[in-house]
Motif scaffolding. Structure first.
Motif, PDB file in Angstrom:
ATOM      1  N   VAL A 114      -2.686   6.162  -0.278  1.00 20.56           N
ATOM      2  CA  VAL A 114      -2.426   7.022  -1.433  1.00 20.56           C
ATOM      3  C   VAL A 114      -2.686   6.188  -2.685  1.00 20.56           C
ATOM      4  O   VAL A 114      -2.667   4.958  -2.625  1.00 20.56           O
TER       5      VAL A 114
ATOM      6  N   ARG B 233      -2.258  11.911  -3.053  1.00 22.24           N
ATOM      7  CA  ARG B 233      -2.604  11.819  -1.637  1.00 22.24           C
ATOM      8  C   ARG B 233      -4.020  12.308  -1.381  1.00 22.24           C
ATOM      9  O   ARG B 233      -4.524  13.153  -2.114  1.00 22.24           O
TER      10      ARG B 233
ATOM     11  N   GLY C 268       5.832  11.372   5.002  1.00 24.73           N
ATOM     12  CA  GLY C 268       4.951  10.425   4.316  1.00 24.73           C
ATOM     13  C   GLY C 268       5.304   8.963   4.536  1.00 24.73           C
ATOM     14  O   GLY C 268       4.927   8.100   3.750  1.00 24.73           O
TER      15      GLY C 268
ATOM     16  N   GLU D 165       2.470   6.141   4.432  1.00 24.68           N
ATOM     17  CA  GLU D 165       1.628   5.933   3.251  1.00 24.68           C
ATOM     18  C   GLU D 165       1.558   4.464   2.834  1.00 24.68           C
ATOM     19  O   GLU D 165       2.547   3.745   2.879  1.00 24.68           O
TER      20      GLU D 165
ATOM     21  N   THR E 116      -6.227  16.384   3.197  1.00 19.44           N
ATOM     22  CA  THR E 116      -6.236  16.277   4.650  1.00 19.44           C
ATOM     23  C   THR E 116      -6.817  17.543   5.287  1.00 19.44           C
ATOM     24  O   THR E 116      -7.080  18.533   4.610  1.00 19.44           O
TER      25      THR E 116
END
Ligand code: MN
Length: 388
Positions: A183, A188, A201, A204, A191
């Motif tokens: 990220v 982000r 998350g 990340e 997807t």
């Protein structure tokens, strides 16, 4: 120095109930053709070679065939490969000493003991050395004891810790291969439905960790895109692996590095699949009338909008279309059911929903004291809502 960046081959993947073997063989052959034509100086494959950690014999044979044909067609081009979250590190590391002799460099496991470091492959061009760091997919527990950390080690700290041990010469050009969920300061990547999502998350990793690198060849996210900077890139899958990818253009990312300090030149080489993936929408008779020689064998997601359910719709569609992935119905009746389902969800106890999430994340149930705190918080929130 010009190199190809690909990732997320997911060899052995099934699309709904269809094997994608011929589609994958075809696309791998097209990649070999592009290598033969363009003669890149290296090929970086950023993880998820296989779709499963225990790939089928057929999947292993297909990857083996890909490596063999690649080495026949372009013997001098080094292949740099890391494991993704779908691969088994040990299986991918199989025969790696032998492969290294043929310039196939594979890294399945991150360093785990004091003396171990990331695999580094250095290639030369007119401007000097280019160091490729092969960083396979890292889960915090892989490197917890190496970094002398507790079990609260985050993905971000794990990746940071592994890179902090490396002696990276910043006067040379450096490239990293990595397979994490990056990220950029909280923003982000976009997807698709074919990636495995981790709730909350927790996986990340912020792109700031990539600062020592002139280019990051990333895998994991299936839609091609940059993250944070132009030179930090997900190249995406070579094929569409879910209906959500219908409108994505799949490609090989081609990277040209010149002297240190200049921006890399990034281009795409389009990849055309053997079989297209598309969605069709309309009443049964409309969808049947849309069939052409061109599209009747495509992978199809069909949405029927008849208000009165037609007789045997699937059977009638299958007489015309050969690769139907799914048939959905969208009419007043199904929309009514959906909105009722949404109402039902709203009535669930938020504390219980949170307790379930907590247990999934922490691998233990919430204590009574923790539940009390959450109950108070939700009660306060509800009060706030009631007051406006
Ligand atoms: Mn993947």
């Amino acid at each position: 120095m010009r190199f190809f960046h690909i990732s997320d081959l997911h060899i052995g993947k099934q699309l709904h109930r269809y094997s994608m073997r011929s589609e994958q063989e075809d696309i791998l052959n097209k990649i070999v053709c592009a290598v033969k034509k363009e003669q890149p100086d290296a090929i970086a494959i950023a993880g998820d070679i296989y779709d499963k950690s225990v790939p089928s014999a057929e999947a292993v044979a297909l990857f083996d065939h890909f490596l063999t044909v690649m080495k026949e067609q372009a013997p001098q081009v080094p292949l740099l490969i890391i494991a993704g979250n779908h691969d088994s590190a040990e299986r991918l590391d199989y025969a790696r000493e032998l492969l290294t002799k043929n310039q196939v460099y594979i890294s399945g496991m991150p360093p785990r003991t004091e003396g171990e470091y990331l695999k580094k492959v250095t290639l030369q061009d007119a401007y000097g050395a280019v160091n490729f760091y092969l960083m396979p997919f890292i889960k915090p527990f892989f490197v917890r004891s190496l970094l002398k950390e507790s079990d609260t080690l985050t993905y971000d700290a794990a990746v940071r810790g592994v890179l902090a041990r490396e002696q990276i010469d910043r006067t040379e050009r450096n490239v990293i291969l990595s397979h994490q969920f990056y990220v950029a300061g909280g923003s982000r990547p976009k997807t698709s439905e074919s990636e495995i999502a981790v709730a909350g998350g927790i996986d990340e990793v912020d792109v700031s960790v990539l600062a020592p690198f002139d280019y990051a060849a990333l895998g994991h996210i299936h839609r091609p895109q940059k993250i944070g900077k132009e030179q930090y890139r997900y190249c995406g899958t070579p094929l569409k692996y879910s209906v959500s990818e219908e409108h994505q253009a799949k490609s090989i990312t081609c990277v040209e590095l010149k002297e240190k300090g200049t921006e890399p030149v990034i281009t795409q080489i389009g990849l055309e699949p053997l079989r297209e993936l598309r969605s069709l929408r309309g009443t049964l008779s409309e969808v049947l009338s849309l069939a052409t020689e061109e599209n009747k064998d495509d992978f199809l997601s069909i949405t029927l909008t008849d208000e009165i359910d037609p007789y045997q719709p699937k059977e009638r569609l299958m007489e015309v279309y050969s690769h139907i992935l799914e048939v959905r119905v969208d009419n007043a009746r199904t929309r009514r059911i959906l909105s009722e389902a949404v109402e039902e969800l709203k009535l669930e106890d938020p504390v219980e929903v949170f307790a379930q999430f907590f247990e999934n994340m922490q691998a233990r149930p919430m204590s009574e004291a923790e539940k009390r705190v959450m109950t108070e918080i939700f009660a306060k929130a509800a009060e706030g809502e009631a007051n406006g």
